[in-house]
Design a protein around this motif. Structure first.
Motif, PDB file in Angstrom:
ATOM      1  N   HIS A 183       1.111  -1.209   0.110  1.00  0.00           N
ATOM      2  CA  HIS A 183       0.394  -0.186   0.003  1.00  0.00           C
ATOM      3  C   HIS A 183       0.783   1.487   0.066  1.00  0.00           C
ATOM      4  CE1 HIS A 183      -3.905   2.339   1.553  1.00  0.00           C
ATOM      5  NE2 HIS A 183      -4.579   2.582   0.548  1.00  0.00           N
ATOM      6  N   LEU A 184       1.599   1.023   0.706  1.00  0.00           N
ATOM      7  CA  LEU A 184       2.855   2.216   0.716  1.00  0.00           C
ATOM      8  C   LEU A 184       3.395   2.570   0.251  1.00  0.00           C
ATOM      9  CD1 LEU A 184       4.769   1.590   3.991  1.00  0.00           C
ATOM     10  CD2 LEU A 184       3.835   3.405   4.386  1.00  0.00           C
ATOM     11  N   GLY A 185       4.122   1.622  -1.333  1.00  0.00           N
ATOM     12  CA  GLY A 185       4.384   1.902  -2.545  1.00  0.00           C
ATOM     13  C   GLY A 185       3.907   2.362  -3.723  1.00  0.00           C
ATOM     14  N   GLN A 186       2.709   1.829  -3.666  1.00  0.00           N
ATOM     15  CA  GLN A 186       1.656   1.948  -4.583  1.00  0.00           C
ATOM     16  C   GLN A 186       0.967   3.867  -4.772  1.00  0.00           C
ATOM     17  OE1 GLN A 186      -1.990  -1.132  -4.584  1.00  0.00           O
ATOM     18  NE2 GLN A 186      -0.163  -2.048  -5.343  1.00  0.00           N
ATOM     19  N   THR A 187       1.055   3.913  -3.143  1.00  0.00           N
ATOM     20  CA  THR A 187       0.567   4.534  -2.611  1.00  0.00           C
ATOM     21  C   THR A 187       1.267   6.268  -3.402  1.00  0.00           C
ATOM     22  OG1 THR A 187      -1.166   4.057  -1.159  1.00  0.00           O
ATOM     23  CG2 THR A 187      -1.025   6.649  -1.312  1.00  0.00           C
ATOM     24  N   ALA A 188       2.802   5.626  -3.229  1.00  0.00           N
ATOM     25  CA  ALA A 188       3.961   7.118  -3.289  1.00  0.00           C
ATOM     26  C   ALA A 188       3.199   7.223  -4.961  1.00  0.00           C
ATOM     27  CB  ALA A 188       5.605   6.417  -2.894  1.00  0.00           C
ATOM     28  N   VAL A 189       3.459   5.802  -5.725  1.00  0.00           N
ATOM     29  CA  VAL A 189       3.659   6.328  -7.050  1.00  0.00           C
ATOM     30  C   VAL A 189       2.291   7.151  -7.581  1.00  0.00           C
ATOM     31  CG1 VAL A 189       3.428   4.641  -9.437  1.00  0.00           C
ATOM     32  CG2 VAL A 189       4.693   3.505  -7.596  1.00  0.00           C
ATOM     33  N   GLU A 190       0.800   6.461  -6.736  1.00  0.00           N
ATOM     34  CA  GLU A 190      -0.061   7.261  -7.496  1.00  0.00           C
ATOM     35  C   GLU A 190       0.120   9.044  -6.785  1.00  0.00           C
ATOM     36  OE1 GLU A 190      -3.331   5.088  -5.513  1.00  0.00           O
ATOM     37  OE2 GLU A 190      -3.258   3.468  -6.303  1.00  0.00           O
TER      38      GLU A 190
END
Lengths: 346, 346
Positions: free
Chosen positions: A303-310
């Motif tokens: 969730h951390l990694g995906q949200t950073a990209v988003e």
């Protein structure tokens, strides 16, 4: 076309203004910087007269067209960062972006080198796990309007986009869990670091003890330098175990501290959890495969990694005014290493 | 200066030769490619007449002046590659080079994307841990005279610089070690892959058994797809343990296979080494902290990484004619997981 390339400096000199002002205007930021219309027009005219060609860098930063993200992680050999890098890559790929990674080795100077190298190589923006003392470079990126999102670590005094675990709460939960399971002498080994997330982990641990009416003993908190983990952890454990109030439980603030600690605990022949209960930050196969599976704070890596990209891609496309600041909760995964203490009958 | 940029194609058309030939000549490679002096001179004259400007890429590749190395690893979340990346970074820094990393996720297409992205971003050269089916891109890099060194994996049919472990010998040593320690039904779980290093690991295992007069049983070798490790390993272990010649020892061809395997072995409640001896490739804290420390093949990570950097920098500076091909020996680190088999008295 003149032989030498026209620079922003040339335009600034001719217009009698600062290079920063020229940069703002030529990057279409005159509104944000409250430049007078007249000055803006003058700068644009001079740029046109001098046949100014914006550099590839400026172009790519404006258009967001390189479809490349620079990811700066703190240490590639730490599985937490390696795994989060994998998530960032997978998510970026879904959006059609390629990720170029640099590892700062927890070193601010190296982090600056990497940012320079990647800015010159036209990445559209950055996702950064900050090293200690890199707050000035983060401020500089912000001043230069280079899009970036901080990941896992942030600087509360700088208004940036970030996605992070709630480190205070995670640590508080770990401390409370150990108290509930009847441990009374709860120690913590952390890094000796100015980084905010580390201070937060320490604060959460202290508050958990205080809120549960446990008086903290000075020997229970040890801060180890990151470039001296192995001997630092040994020294810390020796002191914590031989104090007049020896610890019966221990919270490791990072995966690397835990690995060094577990090796030394094995060497000392201490039984986990009967002689020493363990909870750790970080996550890795080692916690699952240890003879006594280790209770750990599971950070929401995916969730951390995906949200950073988003967030970064939204920033590249929509240029939102307000920074997005997201704290996510870690989950305490209870295993055998911190199970309820066996009480000896007197 | 004409409005549109003069390309190699323009020169080739005017000279009536191939673009490859123009490229050779303008990159100072006419000797290697046996171009006639007359043709070379003609190409250079036309380039000069047309006011040809080599691109930044070509310039940087010739001068080696960006001081940046592109490192393509197969999977950043595998600690072997993460650790070797750390070594490459440290060593490159000693020479004043910055390393930009891309992870191909064991995927040839992604590997090509990364190479393209980094070539366009003017790295001086590459260090590559190749993904399966990426031999054509390696051949292409070679054809384009882009400096690179392959690391850990190589293609024997392509004459390139490489630094690799002697995978055959390592596997042979592991098999021989298990035979000497009285194991007779020795299995191996490997990847189902065309990669040469994997084939070599399998060949070493088979030869060790054959040279020790052990007849190989068909159920003892299992090849698992890399995108299906967890269930593949379970299925493999189930079949190996329930065959009419059940295994008493097992060699894991990679760290990831071992981690999945050890988790399942724990779940099955099998005691290591009494019920199943273990040797594995790869290295990680998990092997040391497992209840029964795991015998493993220690690859010379530091030496591999350092030598790859040295070879690449030598290549950038001196352009040696012959490729350097270096095989290094792994070391079998004997631990409790493969100690001499207890023999039951009949």
């Amino acid at each position: 076309m003149s032989k030498t390339k026209v620079s922003i400096k040339d335009i600034a000199q001719k217009a009698g203004v600062s290079t920063a002002l020229v940069s703002y205007v030529l990057n279409g930021k005159e509104k944000e910087s409250r430049v007078g219309q007249e000055i803006a027009l003058k700068i644009k005219q001079i740029a046109s007269e001098l046949n100014y060609q914006p550099s590839h860098l400026a172009k790519s930063l404006r258009s967001g067209k390189t479809h490349t993200i620079g990811l700066i992680i703190a240490d590639i050999s730490n599985p937490f960062f390696a795994n989060i890098a994998r998530v960032v890559e997978d998510e970026a790929k879904r959006y059609g972006y390629t990720v170029i990674i640099g590892s700062s080795d927890e070193n601010a100077e190296k982090s600056q080198d990497l940012i320079d190298v990647l800015v010159n190589r036209q990445v559209d923006g950055f996702i950064i796990v900050s090293a200690e003392n890199s707050d000035q470079q983060v401020q500089l990126l912000k001043n230069k309007h280079i899009p970036f999102v901080l990941l896992d670590r942030y600087f509360p005094e700088i208004a940036t986009d970030f996605v992070s675990t709630d480190h205070y709460k995670a640590s508080y939960d770990a401390g409370t869990h150990l108290v509930r399971n009847k441990y009374k002498h709860i120690g913590m080994i952390a890094y000796d670091s100015q980084l905010f997330h580390m201070k937060e982990r320490i604060r959460g641990y202290r508050d958990a003890l205080q809120d549960n009416n446990i008086t903290h003993h000075s020997s229970w908190l040890k801060e180890v330098r990151i470039n001296d983990i192995e001997s630092g952890v040994k020294r810390a454990l020796d002191e914590m175990l031989s104090s007049d109030q020896p610890i019966d439980a221990l919270l490791f603030a990072t995966y690397s501290l835990a690995v060094s600690g577990l090796k030394y605990i094995n060497k000392l022949g201490l039984k986990v959890p009967d002689e020493l209960a363990i909870v750790s930050f970080g996550q890795a196969e080692v916690f699952e495969l240890y003879y006594c599976p280790i209770t750990y704070l599971k950070q929401p890596i995916v969730h951390l990694g995906q949200t950073a990209v988003e967030l970064l891609i939204n920033k590249l496309k929509n240029k939102p005014d307000e920074p997005a600041q997201i704290l996510m909760q870690a989950e305490l995964i209870e295993r055998a290493s911190s199970k309820t203490k066996k009480t000896l009958k007197a």
